[in-house]
Design a protein around this motif. Structure first.
Motif, PDB file in Angstrom:
ATOM      1  N   ARG A  27      18.136   1.354  73.563  1.00 18.38           N
ATOM      2  CA  ARG A  27      16.807   0.725  72.861  1.00 18.38           C
ATOM      3  C   ARG A  27      15.622   0.745  73.798  1.00 18.38           C
ATOM      4  O   ARG A  27      15.806   0.477  75.058  1.00 18.38           O
ATOM      5  N   ALA A  32       4.592  -4.312  69.221  1.00 18.81           N
ATOM      6  CA  ALA A  32       4.731  -4.780  67.838  1.00 18.81           C
ATOM      7  C   ALA A  32       3.331  -5.335  67.178  1.00 18.81           C
ATOM      8  O   ALA A  32       3.545  -5.784  66.103  1.00 18.81           O
ATOM      9  N   GLY A  37       2.587   0.160  67.942  1.00 16.17           N
ATOM     10  CA  GLY A  37       3.734   0.909  68.005  1.00 16.17           C
ATOM     11  C   GLY A  37       4.229   1.799  69.231  1.00 16.17           C
ATOM     12  O   GLY A  37       5.025   2.361  69.328  1.00 16.17           O
ATOM     13  N   LEU A  39       5.494   3.125  72.405  1.00 18.27           N
ATOM     14  CA  LEU A  39       6.783   2.997  73.149  1.00 18.27           C
ATOM     15  C   LEU A  39       6.440   2.830  74.949  1.00 18.27           C
ATOM     16  O   LEU A  39       5.504   3.635  75.403  1.00 18.27           O
ATOM     17  N   GLU A  56       8.828  -5.234  70.613  1.00 18.68           N
ATOM     18  CA  GLU A  56      10.091  -5.256  69.959  1.00 18.68           C
ATOM     19  C   GLU A  56      10.996  -4.344  70.429  1.00 18.68           C
ATOM     20  O   GLU A  56      10.374  -3.623  71.325  1.00 18.68           O
ATOM     21  N   TRP A  57      12.356  -4.239  70.334  1.00 26.14           N
ATOM     22  CA  TRP A  57      13.104  -3.226  70.937  1.00 26.14           C
ATOM     23  C   TRP A  57      13.530  -2.246  69.910  1.00 26.14           C
ATOM     24  O   TRP A  57      14.449  -2.725  68.851  1.00 26.14           O
ATOM     25  N   LEU A  58      13.231  -1.003  69.904  1.00 34.61           N
ATOM     26  CA  LEU A  58      13.496  -0.078  68.873  1.00 34.61           C
ATOM     27  C   LEU A  58      14.678   0.559  69.357  1.00 34.61           C
ATOM     28  O   LEU A  58      14.824   1.256  70.306  1.00 34.61           O
TER      29      LEU A  58
END
Length: 153
Positions: A27, A32, A37, A39, A56-58
């Motif tokens: 991830r 967030a 968004g 990265l 957040e961890w995608l």
């Protein structure tokens, strides 16, 4: 320290990365904030694009391409000398262009650093993440599941 492989420093910002790796998941931290968004890797508290502290961890696929690599000569630490010749690679993630992770290409999750002939490595070669859990090997990183890479066939 000279008889062990180098271990990652797990800090507050990066701890989730290692927690997910221990579960066999790759991830990447993302902003967030609404409409952003972005990265980011390495993990950090603030988004470089919008300065938000929300993250957040995608999940990502774990597939990528070798962006760069080196076969170190001579190894500087005894634990690495025992596994020479080995490789150190920079992998750009396929589903997160611009995100690059450092690691080693190995033949499988429990394989030694010297398990892949350096002559097989090429810039642009496809790889996928494999997770090397901590084990009884005294040269392994204590308590940390390492993300390594395996050549795609």
């Amino acid at each position: 320290m000279s008889d062990r492989l180098l271990s990652p420093v797990v800090d507050e910002d990066g701890a989730p990365f290692w927690e997910y790796a221990a579960r066999g998941e790759l991830r990447i931290q993302a902003c967030a904030a609404p409409g952003c968004g972005e990265l980011r890797f390495p993990p950090r508290p603030c988004c470089p694009r919008c300065q938000s502290f929300d993250s957040e961890w995608l999940p990502v696929s774990g597939r990528g391409r070798i962006w760069s690599y080196v076969v170190p000569h001579p190894p500087l630490l005894p634990a690495y000398a025992e596994q020479a010749p080995y490789n150190a690679v920079v992998v750009e993630l396929a589903d997160a262009p611009g995100i690059r992770l450092v690691g080693n290409v190995v033949s499988g999750p429990h394989a030694a650093l010297d398990s892949v002939d350096p002559g097989r490595l090429r810039i642009g070669a496809g790889v996928r993440a494999v997770f090397c859990p901590p084990g009884p090997d005294p040269s392994a990183a204590p308590g940390v599941t390492m993300v390594r890479w395996q050549l795609e066939r």
